[in-house]
Design a protein around this motif. Sequence first.
Motif, mmCIF file in Angstrom:
data_model
loop_
_atom_site.group_PDB
_atom_site.id
_atom_site.type_symbol
_atom_site.label_atom_id
_atom_site.label_comp_id
_atom_site.label_asym_id
_atom_site.label_seq_id
_atom_site.Cartn_x
_atom_site.Cartn_y
_atom_site.Cartn_z
ATOM 1 N N ASP A 8 55.107 19.819 37.186
ATOM 2 C CA ASP A 8 56.540 20.150 37.167
ATOM 3 C C ASP A 8 56.772 21.581 36.674
ATOM 4 O O ASP A 8 57.582 22.319 37.228
ATOM 5 C CB ASP A 8 57.336 19.146 36.327
ATOM 6 C CG ASP A 8 56.796 19.003 34.920
ATOM 7 O OD1 ASP A 8 55.554 19.006 34.752
ATOM 8 O OD2 ASP A 8 57.599 18.869 33.977
ATOM 9 N N GLY A 9 56.016 21.968 35.647
ATOM 10 C CA GLY A 9 56.187 23.313 35.106
ATOM 11 C C GLY A 9 55.782 24.362 36.116
ATOM 12 O O GLY A 9 56.501 25.340 36.354
ATOM 13 N N VAL A 44 53.642 15.961 40.116
ATOM 14 C CA VAL A 44 53.404 15.044 39.000
ATOM 15 C C VAL A 44 54.275 15.565 37.859
ATOM 16 O O VAL A 44 53.877 16.427 37.078
ATOM 17 C CB VAL A 44 51.907 14.997 38.613
ATOM 18 C CG1 VAL A 44 51.684 14.048 37.447
ATOM 19 C CG2 VAL A 44 51.073 14.574 39.808
HETATM 20 MG MG LIG Z 1 54.080 18.861 33.440
#
Ligand SMILES: [Mg+2]
Length: 1013
Positions: A392-393, A423
């Motif tokens: 996600d980051g 993820v």
């Molecule tokens: Mg993450």
Amino acid sequence: MAWFRAASGMARLAMRRNLYVPSRYSSVSRGFHSTVTRPMAVPVPRAVPLSRLTDSFLDGTSSVYLEELQRAWEADPSSVDESWDNFFRNFVGQASASPGISGQTIQESMRLLLLVRAYQVNGHMKAKLDPLGLEQRPIPEDLDLSLYGFSEADLDREFFIGVWQMAGILSENRPVQTLREILKRLEQAYCGSIGFEYMHIPDRDQCNWLRDRIEAPKPMEYNHERRSVILDRLIWSTQFENFLATKWTTAKRFGLEGGETLIPGMKEMFDRSADLGVENIVIGMSHRGRLNVLGNVVRKPLSQIFSEFSGGTKPAEGAVGLYTGTGDVKYHLGTSYDRPTRGGNRIHLSLVANPSHLEAVDPVVIGKTRAKQFHSNDTGRTKNMGILIHGDGSFAGQGVVYETLHLSALPNYTTGGTIHIVVNNQVAFTTDPMSGRSSQYCTDVAKALSVPIFHVNGDDMEAVVRACELAAEWRQTFHSDVVVDLVCYRRFGHNEIDEPSFTQPKMYMVIKKHPSALDIYEKKLLESGDISKEQIQKIHEKVNSILNEEFENSKEYIPKRRDWLSAYWTGYKSPEQISRIRNTGVKPEVLKRVGQTITTLPDNFKPHRAVKKIFELRAQMIESGEGIDWAVAEALAFATLLVEGNHVRLSGQDVERGTFSHRHAVLHDQESGEKYCPLHHVVMNQHEELFTVSNSSLSEFAVLGFEMGYSMENPNSLVLWEAQFGDFSNGAQVMFDQFLSSGESKWLRQTGLVVLLPHGYDGQGPEHSSARLERFLQMSDDNPFKIPEMDPTLRKQIQECNWQVVNVTTPANYFHVLRRQLHREFRKPLIVMAPKNLLRHKDCKSNISEFDDVEGHAGFDKQGTRFKRLIKDKNAQSDIEEGISRLVLCSGKVYYELDEERKKTERNDVAICRVEQLCPFPYDLIQRELKRYPNAEIVWCQEEPMNMGAFQYIAPRLFTAMKVLGRGSFDDIKYVGRAPSAATATGFLSMHVHEQAELVKKALQHEQINFPN
Ligand SMILES: [Mg+2]
Ligand SMILES: Cc1ncc(C[n+]2csc(CCOP(=O)(O)OP(=O)(O)O)c2C)c(N)n1
């Protein structure tokens, strides 16, 4: 239509306001960061009286909807419900077809339709996505009944919603439904465990296709058989991590705990893809869960994974001298296997090796997938597919994600859709989403494309499977990208020895008490009676015993000879195996024939006047065999390689015409605008992609990555990437550092990619001169103090080096260095410092005889026609030239300036040699020249500043070559060039001219050269 104009005017106003007022969801949502620091006052939803339409009610989305409706009605009044027919007739002054439906009903219906629309647009905001329940997302106002003037009291009233030419709820031939029924369906469709984001897609058919599936009358239910398989897969996923955790308690593995449903999700996605015709999947992913994917999805033998865990990757036993490279950590390695699917098909999976640099592998995967499609003639792009797993980051933060997404629909880069799985464990190392992105979802970057995004609660196993299957179906149906945002959590720290509570104490308090996805699914299946406790127990025991068995086997595991010669690479030599050096000259008749093809335009084609002239000149060059320039030499290299059955692909910004207007690989008819590419007509019935030249998007990182991945698939292809002005290549620095210069050493995968970097000081300022030659040389791994075996029959110098860096000065030498890339039994990246003003320089021309393979001509050296690593001085031909007092070694276009100055000054005692191949260093030829000029002062001349260019690379190697011959030491190497500088070049033209003249003059000065003083 007056009503509509008024309403849409209001809608526009409302939209404009939306642009200025920060979102009211910003201050509370964990995932959404606003630029406004203080929370804004949140307006209270208010009921709108039925009798009044307000502008806030008619927001942008609603007005678009009504517009759509009106257009449908205008095209065909019978395509909308009778009530709407009457409604619109009223406004255009026509008589109603069937009076009887009251204005009130129409208004209510209209509002109801807008409510349906609101769920389609914003329902995902109310979906239950966060397994931890920490995310407090306010429910959007437009999902509130009261906004539409409805209340609890209306729930069981029947409403007329009509029947529409639209998929989903509105197409079911149930024009009258209670509000409760409608709401239930909408909630079930849009606000369950999957949040569907698709209303940004402008294509009506695509939206309808999705609505059909999302708004299905009954929620999707898997049967017993499917559930058993899903459960089995989830147990494997969960047990795998548990097993590693117990056997190697402190080893870093970047576990998938908290996101275990990824594995069954991926497997179901692959099964569905295989059912729909996919045969090959190329996967790219970073650290998180990679080992689990390798073991459980790609099916890398568990014993091998465990063995690597115990001792790290080892070279094969008994294989003395076998090239092993430097290797890499276990969670970076790639692999490929064939795997049976649920439907009885086989699917080939390859996981591409990747560096730690998050997301850098994305374009590489896409390029490799595209190459697979070309080489397997998969014109529909349905058999080969790319899958990218993101964090996600990194998905939100890394620019290469955006660059890669934007390749997805470009004709020469598309792969017919990539499936992205994020993820989304709601944390990046120690950073919260609040600090990591400015958008609501981590996937919002994908909304730049017209592709759907499925947010799914990672704790709902079957919802994950559904989203994954739907993604596979979408990709095979619409051939475009799709995103699955798997919202999960990270049970432990960033890695196994990291303490997460230092930074996320509250989250980890919740996680500690949170049951695993497996516990949740088992409970669900037990409650539904679908599976018994005993059956579950049995699967657990089976998995456990296999894991233990494989662990035992791993102790005996002997690594096999590395599998780097995969598929098309059989027979290619690894760096420890000698590859014969071949000549690259071409038969004169072939040169003539292809030469004519590439310089002739169709009779009816009307090129630009200047281009016509260029092609006439080119035809003359071929006809006379004289004065062949750079562009023709390049085209001849491409054409002759095509004739030999190779694939050639050149991409980069503006490469079709050429940044310097010299290539003209694609011509444009000045009347019809049609394109003509001469190199498409070199062989009979040439496949349209056999020669590909393509302007790329304005990206360096992703496009170089793409070409890099492309080049790795099949060795019989010359893949080239050109960086505009050379200097812009550093936007792709990660690709050079992590892949191109070190990929073979780390991952034992070869590539013969050619990088063309225009280079040369001609007064165009600091961003258009340098190409940072020094960086490429600094990354070269040849030992500066050791002369390797240089005997032509034993030489492996290039094979043993990580890449080649050349700065070529003649068209013929360019032709040979390109052809050499494929005429050898190994592949090695080639960095070419390409010329700019030499493209049109009067002396930078070659004779056709330098291209052919006929013995006895000017270009035919002792060994035949081939690339010259060094070009000796054009005057001095004897073995010993005692009268030469200075040997100027140089590389690139400065040679022509030095030669000009020599003529002017009549310095016949100065010899000038061109080092055409800088890396690996041509020790043998340098020594030959040193011996030829026993009395010469040795000078390195370059136009770059001292801290740049080739000097730092050349000096120690030249010293090593001199030392062996007793020709002095470091101090005897005289430097002539620009002084050290922070910027690569001056921005003032007059300064440039002065500096350039000075350095050329100095190289030819009568006095001895003082250096370093
Ligand atoms: Mg993450
Ligand atoms: C380009 C790059 N920058 C920084 C890092 C260091 N790093 C490794 S993992 C990580 C966090 C990744 O977060 P996310 O993408 O959410 O993946 P997760 O670990 O949560 O699965 C960072 C910053 C890196 N590997 N690559």
